[in-house]
Design an enzyme around this catalytic site. Structure first.
Site, PDB file in Angstrom:
ATOM      1  CB  SER A  39      -8.579   0.264   5.459  1.00 24.16           C
ATOM      2  OG  SER A  39      -9.318   1.433   5.301  1.00 24.16           O
ATOM      3  CB  SER A  42      -8.452   3.349   2.756  1.00 27.06           C
ATOM      4  OG  SER A  42      -7.561   2.744   3.668  1.00 27.06           O
ATOM      5  CE  LYS A  64      -4.045   1.797   2.572  1.00 28.03           C
ATOM      6  NZ  LYS A  64      -4.965   1.531   3.701  1.00 28.03           N
TER       7      LYS A  64
END
Ligand code: GLN
Length: 474
Positions: free
Chosen positions: A175, A151, A76
């Site tokens: 997330s 997310s 990420k």
């Protein structure tokens, strides 16, 4: 293309393929599918090929390799990888090159896991759909009109779209688990403190935790083991040994007690989500587990509590982005205050600004007691709900989300409906306990349903075992 990391590792060990060839194949796949799914912010090819080279040299010398050596992974874009862009999908950090590695990045390197690239996310990890990225909207590989969840949407979509076999995300309120559920893969949030947060761009420090995405439970267990452990650079990391999760995997749930969370299977749950979760419950019954209905009475305050605590911490964490060091700086400013104000106004997106304003409000004098302090008190009650539940059961079960993946643009105009997506996931962050989302069944449109399992603090092994039992019994 391999289905699992274990399969890729076996092919490497038996010399059917080299680590370099695996990377070539995955980068080719990225070239093909990336225009459709838009999961990645940047590629880290030099780094990935350097790691693959080490793996191939070790294989040539007949040396033993770490369990996931040579298995391609995507990380990420809010986790620092030295000398590469780490943007948090914000204009504020668009040109930020990290001068150091996050602890998890160091661990990936030690384990010779090639990092292919950096995954898109909601700006500073604030969101549930990856539509809040300043750069691009990631699409769900199963249906390009749907969101991948957020997310960590880029991390989930990259694994579901076969751009990598593994990925890392961060989970502050769901997330990892939510995009795992929406994309039909496994997403796991470890116990708060199990994995070091050093080098993770902070959103809400008392809730943030890095964790794995994978296609099967065994891969998840291997990756969790690789990234876990005590770190002197993170004072909240836990100093206990890391178990050999994959070696200890065990699918025997006979006589174990599963608590179905009453509040999360009631009103507002999409019919097909309920049906599939009930099928999973029935499967556990068939495997000999005992099913008990459990109440977490303070779940009804979870959204309000989370959006006070998380925004308060975010408003303080994001104060450092002032245009002075390493961030975006507005041009033509006459004085320092104007430079701060304009830089922040121009470089933060709407959702980030909303959170900073909310967080500053709940911490301000006169409102602190009414909002922030109250929220902390309710947070303690939510933790108590979990303690009471775990005195009775081994594991808790619920849907990961009340619905399956929704259409792109369907919730962007209504922040509250977006926040409600998190109802089933945020309490695990508020309580610090580990939780995992496992795909189980699909809806009428073929979109996956996620079943969430939750155990007590540091009971990752038990959590993985429960997931393994359901996965193997499918
Ligand atoms: N959707 C939640 C939020 O917007 C959770 C985000 C996260 O876990 N990073 O805050």
């Amino acid at each position: 293309m391999f289905k699992t990391a274990i399969e890729a590792k076996r092919a490497l060990e038996t010399k059917q393929v080299s680590a370099k060839e695996i990377l070539d194949a995955y980068y080719k796949r990225i070239d093909e599918i990336e225009p459709d799914i838009q999961a990645l912010n940047s590629l880290t090819k030099d780094l990935a090929y350097a790691t693959a080279k080490t793996v191939d040299e070790k294989i040539a010398r007949g040396e033993e390799l770490p369990a996931l050596a040579g298995v391609p992974l995507i990380i990420k874009d809010n986790i620092c990888v030295k000398d590469t862009l780490t943007t948090a999908s914000s204009k504020m950090l668009e040109n930020f090159v990290s001068p150091y590695n996050a602890t998890v990045t160091e661990k990936l390197n030690e384990n010779l896991i090639p990092i292919l690239g950096k995954a898109n996310l909601d700006e500073f990890a604030m969101g549930s759909s990856t539509e809040n990225s300043a750069f691009k909207v990631t699409r769900n590989p199963i249906n390009l009109n749907k969101v991948p969840g957020g997310s960590s949407g880029g991390s989930a979509a990259s694994v579901a779209g076969c751009e990598a076999l593994l990925s890392l995300g961060s989970d502050t309120g769901g997330s990892i688990r939510l995009p795992g559920a929406f994309c039909g893969i496994i997403g796991m949030k470890p116990t708060y403190g199990r994995v070091s947060r050093y080098g993770l761009i902070a959103f809400a420090s008392s809730l943030d935790q890095i964790g794995p995405f994978a296609n099967c439970v065994e891969d998840t267990a291997l990756l969790l083991e690789a990234i876990s452990g005590y770190d002197t650079n993170d004072s909240t990391s836990i100093n206990t040994p890391v178990p050999h999760y994959a070696k200890e995997l065990n699918q025997d749930v006979k006589g174990m007690k599963i608590g179905v969370i009453k509040e999360l299977l009631g009103e507002g749950v999409q019919e097909e989500v309920r049906e599939n979760v009930e099928k999973a419950i029935q499967k556990y019954k068939d495997l000999g587990a005992e099913i008990i209905e459990v109440s977490l009475p303070h779940v009804k305050y979870a959204i309000a509590t989370y959006y006070i605590v998380a925004t308060a911490e975010a408003s303080s964490n994001l104060a450092r982005y002032d245009g002075v060091r390493y961030t975006y700086r507005a041009k033509d400013c006459e004085n320092l205050i104007e430079m701060f104000t304009k830089s922040r106004s121009e470089a933060f997106g709407d959702e980030v600004k909303r959170r900073i304003m909310l967080g500053t409000y709940v911490l301000s004098s006169g409102y602190y007691d009414a909002y922030y302090k109250k929220a902390q008190q309710v947070r303690a009650l939510i933790k108590q709900d979990y303690d009471n539940a775990f005195a009775k059961v081994d594991v808790l079960l619920s849907p990961t989300c009340p619905t399956t993946a929704f259409d792109i643009n369907s919730k962007t105009a209504d922040p509250l409906s977006m926040y409600l997506t998190d109802i089933a996931t945020i309490t695990a962050n508020l309580a610090g306990v580990p939780a995992l989302s496992l795909p189980y069944g699909v809806d009428k449109e073929n979109m996956p349903v996620g079943v969430q399992l939750i155990t007590n603090v540091l009971e990752e092994q038990k959590l993985l075992n429960f997931a393994y039992a359901l996965e193997q019994a499918k």
